[in-house]
Each structure stands twice: as structure tokens, then as C-alpha cells.
Scaffold this active site. Sequence first.
Site, mmCIF file in Angstrom:
data_model
loop_
_atom_site.group_PDB
_atom_site.id
_atom_site.type_symbol
_atom_site.label_atom_id
_atom_site.label_comp_id
_atom_site.label_asym_id
_atom_site.label_seq_id
_atom_site.Cartn_x
_atom_site.Cartn_y
_atom_site.Cartn_z
ATOM 1 N N HIS A 78 0.834 -1.208 0.000
ATOM 2 C CA HIS A 78 0.000 0.000 0.000
ATOM 3 C C HIS A 78 0.869 1.258 0.000
ATOM 4 C CE1 HIS A 78 -3.263 -2.600 2.162
ATOM 5 N NE2 HIS A 78 -3.001 -3.008 0.934
ATOM 6 N N HIS A 236 -9.033 -2.502 -5.128
ATOM 7 C CA HIS A 236 -7.928 -2.743 -4.210
ATOM 8 C C HIS A 236 -6.892 -3.677 -4.823
ATOM 9 C CE1 HIS A 236 -5.782 -2.829 -0.436
ATOM 10 N NE2 HIS A 236 -5.600 -4.133 -0.665
ATOM 11 N N ASP A 240 -2.944 -2.961 -5.156
ATOM 12 C CA ASP A 240 -1.874 -3.891 -4.809
ATOM 13 C C ASP A 240 -0.923 -4.103 -5.982
ATOM 14 O OD1 ASP A 240 -2.648 -4.335 -2.187
ATOM 15 O OD2 ASP A 240 -3.681 -6.221 -2.601
ATOM 16 N N HIS A 263 0.020 -11.096 -4.959
ATOM 17 C CA HIS A 263 1.368 -10.538 -4.840
ATOM 18 C C HIS A 263 2.426 -11.450 -5.453
ATOM 19 C CE1 HIS A 263 -0.428 -7.548 -2.273
ATOM 20 N NE2 HIS A 263 -0.861 -8.481 -1.453
#
Length: 307
Positions: A78, A236, A240, A263
Site C-alpha cells: 500500500h 484494491h 496492490d 502478490h
Amino acid sequence: MQTTLKSQVTLSGIGLHSGEPATVTLKPASAQYGIWFRRSDIEVGDALIPARWDVVATGELCTRIENRAGASVMTIEHLMAAIAGTGLNNVLIEIDGPEVPALDGSAAPFVDAILSRGLVEQHVPVMVIEVLEPVTVRSGAAWARLEPSTSLEIDFEIDFAEPAIGRQKKSLNMANGAFVRELCDSRTFCRAGDIAAMHGRGLALGGEPGTNAVVFDGDRVASPGGLRHVDEPVRHKMLDALGDLALAGAPLLARYSGHRAGHAVTNTLLRALFARPEAFRLTVCDTATARHLPGVGVRRRDIPQTA
């Protein structure tokens, strides 16, 4: 031109996964310094960790970087998104714990802190990474791809069994502050049925539904206050992705497409890109291209009111 902060800024809070308190201080840095973390609580050994793709360590639900001495910082995505989305090139991030504070679960508090201090130009050209050939990676049903583009674009699609999330898809060009206006206030989220399992694995120990995470339970939003956007989950995920792509070491000129990618998949994509020298080139950003980099022209009032 490269940029750094006009003055330092400090934020404090609880880590989403560790549950440990931490204070983060962003400090101005010289041109070509890049982005580095320093664990101020480590008194012996190397406490400096570069914010770079090749020092990303295995992590389940967040991005963690670790240097050769074993010093690490987790949940950096973030903050990294805020740095990329505001066009900040050079900064030293001092942190006195193992995890970046979750704050409200989005990047908005970091964006606000950066823009409240303002940026200063350093009269050194920005280098950009131009993607020349498509690169794709897959992991089960998830995949991610980088393709040539004249600016950074992000396409993302998610598909969850929970009716309250379902299938969501969104595309944005990150030029001229789109991240700040469209994505920065979107919070991390989870499913109610996953919380106990995450706690059992020592994760989400600092999670506070409605405060720093959105919780979905079947066909309803279980967190007080509801959503900031009807498609907040996919926004969101795009947030990311921008944070993880910022670990490339320079702004990317590419179209990033992600399908159920997390991720680890995005980091694998960067590793695949840099393993193919013919697929990219590092070049000085010309004036016309510089006008379309993320963060150019953003203002503090561009942060959504809901943040």
C-alpha cells in the site's frame, strides 16, 4: 525530473498481519537514491532493505522484502502504491517494526501524507522501463501479463464465489493521477470464513473489520459502513498490483493484465520480465512521456472524500 519529499512525514499504526505497532517516517533522499527501507529498531547488522523485486521473499497475503542479513519489512504494497501513484522517486523509509501499519487498509493515508508535504524536483531525468515484448506467467487459475504500452495501464479481473464480491473487472490508465482519484482509498478485504484460518497461521492478527479491512460474508458486507465503491475489491487488487509493480525500480511503460493474480504472481511476472533482456529496456523518459507518468499533476484535493 526525479522527485523527493520537501520534508519528512511520520505515520503510526498497527500491522495488519503481525498485530504489532510501528511508526513509519518518510524522509527526503538525494537524486538517484531510489526507495529504501531502514529498520530503525535493528541495532546490529545491515538494516537497509531496497524496495526491489529481487529481494521479495515468500509471503501468503502480502509483499515482504528481506535483505541478505535477514532484515525484513512486510505489507509494503500500500505504501509502495502511494509512492508510485504520487510520482515520488527518491525516499528513505524508516520503520521501527517488522510491518508497515495498515492504517485504514488502503493507500489513502500514505497518499495524503506525501501530498501534504509536497514534492520537490531534483533536476535529474527519470528513467523508465519500457516493455518491448509480452511476458506472461501463470499459477493455477491465476495469470498476469505485461505488454508494450506508451504509459502504465492496469487491467484486473477477480472472481469470487461470495455473491457480495462475485466477478469484477476494471481497466485504468494510471496517467495523470488516476491512481489517487480512482484507487487509493480502496481497502483490503477478506472473506468471513477465512479469518479463523488466517489467525491459525499467524496472519491478520491486527485486522479490524470496518477499520482496516472489509469483510464479506456470503451475499453481504459484514463490515460496518459498507463499501467505498461498489467494486472496491477489484480496485484494491489494482492498488496492490501498482504497489508490487513499483518494485521494478523505475516507472513501467506497460499494460499489466491480471486475472485472480496476487502478490506472488505479480512478483513472478517481474522476475520473468527481467530474465529476458530482449523484452525490456531502461531509457531516459522523454518530456512527452513524462506528462503521462502516474502522479504527474496530482493534488491533495484529488483524494476521494470517503478516505
